[in-house]
Scaffold this motif. Structure first.
Motif, PDB file in Angstrom:
ATOM      1  N   GLN A 234       0.834  -1.189   0.000  1.00  0.00           N
ATOM      2  CA  GLN A 234       0.000   0.000   0.000  1.00  0.00           C
ATOM      3  C   GLN A 234       0.878   1.253   0.000  1.00  0.00           C
ATOM      4  O   GLN A 234       1.947   1.267   0.602  1.00  0.00           O
ATOM      5  CB  GLN A 234      -0.924   0.015   1.227  1.00  0.00           C
ATOM      6  CG  GLN A 234      -1.928  -1.133   1.238  1.00  0.00           C
ATOM      7  CD  GLN A 234      -2.791  -1.122   2.483  1.00  0.00           C
ATOM      8  OE1 GLN A 234      -2.312  -0.817   3.565  1.00  0.00           O
ATOM      9  NE2 GLN A 234      -4.064  -1.458   2.339  1.00  0.00           N
ATOM     10  N   ILE A 235       0.393   2.278  -0.691  1.00  0.00           N
ATOM     11  CA  ILE A 235       1.101   3.554  -0.759  1.00  0.00           C
ATOM     12  C   ILE A 235       0.152   4.658  -0.304  1.00  0.00           C
ATOM     13  O   ILE A 235      -0.994   4.729  -0.763  1.00  0.00           O
ATOM     14  CB  ILE A 235       1.601   3.853  -2.189  1.00  0.00           C
ATOM     15  CG1 ILE A 235       2.509   2.729  -2.689  1.00  0.00           C
ATOM     16  CG2 ILE A 235       2.342   5.185  -2.231  1.00  0.00           C
ATOM     17  CD1 ILE A 235       2.933   2.885  -4.143  1.00  0.00           C
ATOM     18  N   PHE A 236       0.640   5.485   0.587  1.00  0.00           N
ATOM     19  CA  PHE A 236      -0.126   6.647   1.037  1.00  0.00           C
ATOM     20  C   PHE A 236       0.365   7.864   0.255  1.00  0.00           C
ATOM     21  O   PHE A 236       1.565   8.151   0.214  1.00  0.00           O
ATOM     22  CB  PHE A 236       0.076   6.860   2.535  1.00  0.00           C
ATOM     23  CG  PHE A 236      -0.679   8.031   3.092  1.00  0.00           C
ATOM     24  CD1 PHE A 236      -2.000   7.891   3.474  1.00  0.00           C
ATOM     25  CD2 PHE A 236      -0.072   9.272   3.232  1.00  0.00           C
ATOM     26  CE1 PHE A 236      -2.711   8.970   3.989  1.00  0.00           C
ATOM     27  CE2 PHE A 236      -0.764  10.356   3.743  1.00  0.00           C
ATOM     28  CZ  PHE A 236      -2.094  10.198   4.121  1.00  0.00           C
ATOM     29  N   SER A 266      -5.885  13.182   0.313  1.00  0.00           N
ATOM     30  CA  SER A 266      -5.040  12.003   0.523  1.00  0.00           C
ATOM     31  C   SER A 266      -5.728  10.736   0.028  1.00  0.00           C
ATOM     32  O   SER A 266      -6.951  10.590   0.141  1.00  0.00           O
ATOM     33  CB  SER A 266      -4.692  11.836   2.009  1.00  0.00           C
ATOM     34  OG  SER A 266      -4.009  12.956   2.510  1.00  0.00           O
ATOM     35  N   LEU A 267      -4.908   9.811  -0.481  1.00  0.00           N
ATOM     36  CA  LEU A 267      -5.377   8.509  -0.953  1.00  0.00           C
ATOM     37  C   LEU A 267      -4.522   7.404  -0.347  1.00  0.00           C
ATOM     38  O   LEU A 267      -3.329   7.588  -0.089  1.00  0.00           O
ATOM     39  CB  LEU A 267      -5.283   8.406  -2.479  1.00  0.00           C
ATOM     40  CG  LEU A 267      -6.089   9.377  -3.345  1.00  0.00           C
ATOM     41  CD1 LEU A 267      -5.746   9.134  -4.806  1.00  0.00           C
ATOM     42  CD2 LEU A 267      -7.567   9.209  -3.096  1.00  0.00           C
ATOM     43  N   LYS A 268      -5.149   6.249  -0.171  1.00  0.00           N
ATOM     44  CA  LYS A 268      -4.397   5.031   0.168  1.00  0.00           C
ATOM     45  C   LYS A 268      -4.561   4.081  -1.011  1.00  0.00           C
ATOM     46  O   LYS A 268      -5.668   3.704  -1.363  1.00  0.00           O
ATOM     47  CB  LYS A 268      -4.921   4.400   1.461  1.00  0.00           C
ATOM     48  CG  LYS A 268      -4.086   3.223   1.931  1.00  0.00           C
ATOM     49  CD  LYS A 268      -4.380   2.855   3.376  1.00  0.00           C
ATOM     50  CE  LYS A 268      -5.793   2.369   3.565  1.00  0.00           C
ATOM     51  NZ  LYS A 268      -6.050   1.904   4.943  1.00  0.00           N
ATOM     52  N   LEU A 281       6.115   5.369 -10.540  1.00  0.00           N
ATOM     53  CA  LEU A 281       4.805   5.994 -10.357  1.00  0.00           C
ATOM     54  C   LEU A 281       4.957   7.408  -9.803  1.00  0.00           C
ATOM     55  O   LEU A 281       4.306   8.349 -10.286  1.00  0.00           O
ATOM     56  CB  LEU A 281       3.956   5.145  -9.414  1.00  0.00           C
ATOM     57  CG  LEU A 281       2.581   5.716  -9.032  1.00  0.00           C
ATOM     58  CD1 LEU A 281       1.703   5.864 -10.269  1.00  0.00           C
ATOM     59  CD2 LEU A 281       1.910   4.823  -7.993  1.00  0.00           C
ATOM     60  N   LEU A 282       5.824   7.580  -8.840  1.00  0.00           N
ATOM     61  CA  LEU A 282       6.064   8.904  -8.263  1.00  0.00           C
ATOM     62  C   LEU A 282       6.620   9.852  -9.326  1.00  0.00           C
ATOM     63  O   LEU A 282       6.202  11.016  -9.423  1.00  0.00           O
ATOM     64  CB  LEU A 282       7.024   8.795  -7.081  1.00  0.00           C
ATOM     65  CG  LEU A 282       7.456  10.113  -6.426  1.00  0.00           C
ATOM     66  CD1 LEU A 282       6.234  10.888  -5.925  1.00  0.00           C
ATOM     67  CD2 LEU A 282       8.448   9.844  -5.293  1.00  0.00           C
ATOM     68  N   ARG A 283       7.538   9.356 -10.146  1.00  0.00           N
ATOM     69  CA  ARG A 283       8.136  10.191 -11.193  1.00  0.00           C
ATOM     70  C   ARG A 283       7.073  10.667 -12.191  1.00  0.00           C
ATOM     71  O   ARG A 283       7.054  11.835 -12.608  1.00  0.00           O
ATOM     72  CB  ARG A 283       9.230   9.405 -11.917  1.00  0.00           C
ATOM     73  CG  ARG A 283      10.040  10.232 -12.917  1.00  0.00           C
ATOM     74  CD  ARG A 283      11.128   9.397 -13.589  1.00  0.00           C
ATOM     75  NE  ARG A 283      12.040   8.815 -12.611  1.00  0.00           N
ATOM     76  CZ  ARG A 283      12.097   7.515 -12.306  1.00  0.00           C
ATOM     77  NH1 ARG A 283      11.300   6.659 -12.922  1.00  0.00           N
ATOM     78  NH2 ARG A 283      12.946   7.077 -11.414  1.00  0.00           N
ATOM     79  N   GLN A 294       3.153  14.070   0.198  1.00  0.00           N
ATOM     80  CA  GLN A 294       3.558  12.836   0.885  1.00  0.00           C
ATOM     81  C   GLN A 294       3.423  11.667  -0.073  1.00  0.00           C
ATOM     82  O   GLN A 294       2.451  11.591  -0.842  1.00  0.00           O
ATOM     83  CB  GLN A 294       2.689  12.563   2.125  1.00  0.00           C
ATOM     84  CG  GLN A 294       2.865  13.536   3.267  1.00  0.00           C
ATOM     85  CD  GLN A 294       2.120  13.067   4.508  1.00  0.00           C
ATOM     86  OE1 GLN A 294       2.440  12.031   5.100  1.00  0.00           O
ATOM     87  NE2 GLN A 294       1.117  13.826   4.916  1.00  0.00           N
ATOM     88  N   PHE A 295       4.400  10.751  -0.010  1.00  0.00           N
ATOM     89  CA  PHE A 295       4.369   9.531  -0.818  1.00  0.00           C
ATOM     90  C   PHE A 295       5.199   8.496  -0.072  1.00  0.00           C
ATOM     91  O   PHE A 295       6.417   8.594  -0.031  1.00  0.00           O
ATOM     92  CB  PHE A 295       4.952   9.797  -2.217  1.00  0.00           C
ATOM     93  CG  PHE A 295       4.852   8.628  -3.161  1.00  0.00           C
ATOM     94  CD1 PHE A 295       3.847   8.574  -4.120  1.00  0.00           C
ATOM     95  CD2 PHE A 295       5.753   7.579  -3.091  1.00  0.00           C
ATOM     96  CE1 PHE A 295       3.766   7.501  -5.002  1.00  0.00           C
ATOM     97  CE2 PHE A 295       5.669   6.501  -3.963  1.00  0.00           C
ATOM     98  CZ  PHE A 295       4.668   6.464  -4.925  1.00  0.00           C
ATOM     99  N   HIS A 296       4.534   7.542   0.565  1.00  0.00           N
ATOM    100  CA  HIS A 296       5.285   6.514   1.296  1.00  0.00           C
ATOM    101  C   HIS A 296       4.482   5.228   1.389  1.00  0.00           C
ATOM    102  O   HIS A 296       3.243   5.237   1.338  1.00  0.00           O
ATOM    103  CB  HIS A 296       5.681   7.004   2.696  1.00  0.00           C
ATOM    104  CG  HIS A 296       4.519   7.389   3.562  1.00  0.00           C
ATOM    105  ND1 HIS A 296       3.797   6.484   4.299  1.00  0.00           N
ATOM    106  CD2 HIS A 296       3.953   8.603   3.808  1.00  0.00           C
ATOM    107  CE1 HIS A 296       2.839   7.100   4.964  1.00  0.00           C
ATOM    108  NE2 HIS A 296       2.907   8.397   4.683  1.00  0.00           N
ATOM    109  N   THR A 297       5.206   4.122   1.487  1.00  0.00           N
ATOM    110  CA  THR A 297       4.554   2.817   1.596  1.00  0.00           C
ATOM    111  C   THR A 297       4.044   2.605   3.020  1.00  0.00           C
ATOM    112  O   THR A 297       4.557   3.186   3.976  1.00  0.00           O
ATOM    113  CB  THR A 297       5.513   1.677   1.231  1.00  0.00           C
ATOM    114  OG1 THR A 297       6.665   1.736   2.086  1.00  0.00           O
ATOM    115  CG2 THR A 297       5.955   1.780  -0.220  1.00  0.00           C
TER     116      THR A 297
END
Length: 315
Positions: A234-236, A266-268, A281-283, A294-297
């Motif tokens: 999962q990625i927040f 915000s999404l999960k 995906l972040l790129r 914010q972008f973290h697992t």
């Protein structure tokens, strides 16, 4: 049996009339492990622990403690001295002081003076009840009574602890204190089997877990293997704005299975890729001018994983 195993059972079964409380359980717990036993009420956890402690006779099957066969129909003084058992109701004698209570159990385990009194003071210090040694047990809080029960459980210096719901009914501070004591005991070399419905505590303490359902042990593995087998990646993601644009970008990524809105920014995200694909995906989001804050697992919780197993039944 291998002496590297603190606990080993083969075909362990307990039947009460027509009810199979524990059904053909093969369990292995390595020496020095903290092993968490989880499952719904009525799954057979307490009955299994009672058989391991010698408090309940098995209908069929065998129990080995540190390589030695253990059964309730024989006297096993050496094996019994290796075990500390804390039942889920942690009974205390309310007409005694804290110190007298521990002295009583020290005598039951045949500790002689001066070691007995020295050991009482040691465990009182360990459970942080030295200042309560002359207090009557009814004056203690629930958390203090539970710590006293742990002191009684380790008074004879066992090498295997069997703890049945030890944090039940405790407040968060008392649970934290109990967790820290368990960590110290494990660091000292004890093997610990602990059942609990507070799965966040087990996730912090345990190296392996067993899941019971309807008397069966449906899963027994390391915590790491359980996460690898059943947890979802999962990625927040949070944005300053343009949440709709973020969702469009997610639709275009084949590795995104689904997502849910946590807030208006915000999404999960359930993500099936690995770290390298997450970086891609972040790129892509940055290149699409989406203002990512914010972008973290996220590590999926043990509770969530347990719910996936909750309705599994052995074939």
């Amino acid at each position: 049996m291998s002496t590297e195993l603190a606990i080993q059972t083969t075909g362990l079964t307990k039947q009460f009339g027509c009810h199979l409380a524990v059904n053909n359980v093969d369990l292995e717990i390595a020496s020095g492990e903290v092993y968490g036993l989880i499952g719904p009420n009525g799954a057979g956890k307490t009955t299994l622990i009672r058989m391991l402690a010698g408090a309940e006779a098995a209908t069929t099957g065998e129990v080995y403690i540190n390589g030695d066969r253990f059964s309730t129909d024989e006297n096993h003084p050496v094996i019994k001295r290796q075990i500390g058992y804390l039942p889920d109701d942690f009974p205390v004698y309310e007409d005694l002081t804290v110190e007298d209570y521990l002295q009583y159990f020290a005598r039951l385990y045949q500790l002689k003076e001066p070691r007995r009194s020295r050991r009482v003071l040691e465990v009182l210090d360990f459970v942080q009840l030295g200042h309560k040694r002359k207090s009557l047990i009814p004056s203690l809080s629930r958390g203090m009574k539970q710590r006293l029960s742990l002191a009684r459980t380790i008074i004879h210096e066992p090498i295997l602890l069997l703890l049945d719901e030890p944090v039940s009914g405790l407040d968060p501070i008392a649970r934290q204190q109990f967790r820290e004591m368990i960590k110290i005991l494990q660091a000292a070399g004890m093997t610990i089997l602990i059942s609990s419905h507070v799965l966040s505590d087990l996730a912090e303490l345990c190296s392996s877990v067993g899941v019971m359902e309807l008397g069966f042990l449906v899963e027994s593995t390391s915590l790491q293997n359980l996460y690898q087998k059943l947890s979802r990646n999962q990625i927040f993601i949070s944005v300053l704005d343009k949440l709709d644009l973020l969702e469009v970008e997610l639709k275009n990524c084949p590795l995104v299975r689904s997502w849910e809105r946590v807030s208006d920014r915000s999404l999960k995200v359930e993500f099936t890729g690995e770290d390298a694909e997450a970086a891609d995906l972040l790129r892509s989001m940055i290149e699409a001018s989406i203002p990512i804050s914010q972008f973290h697992t996220i590590q999926e919780s043990l509770e969530s994983i347990f719910l996936k197993l909750g309705h599994q039944q052995p074939s």
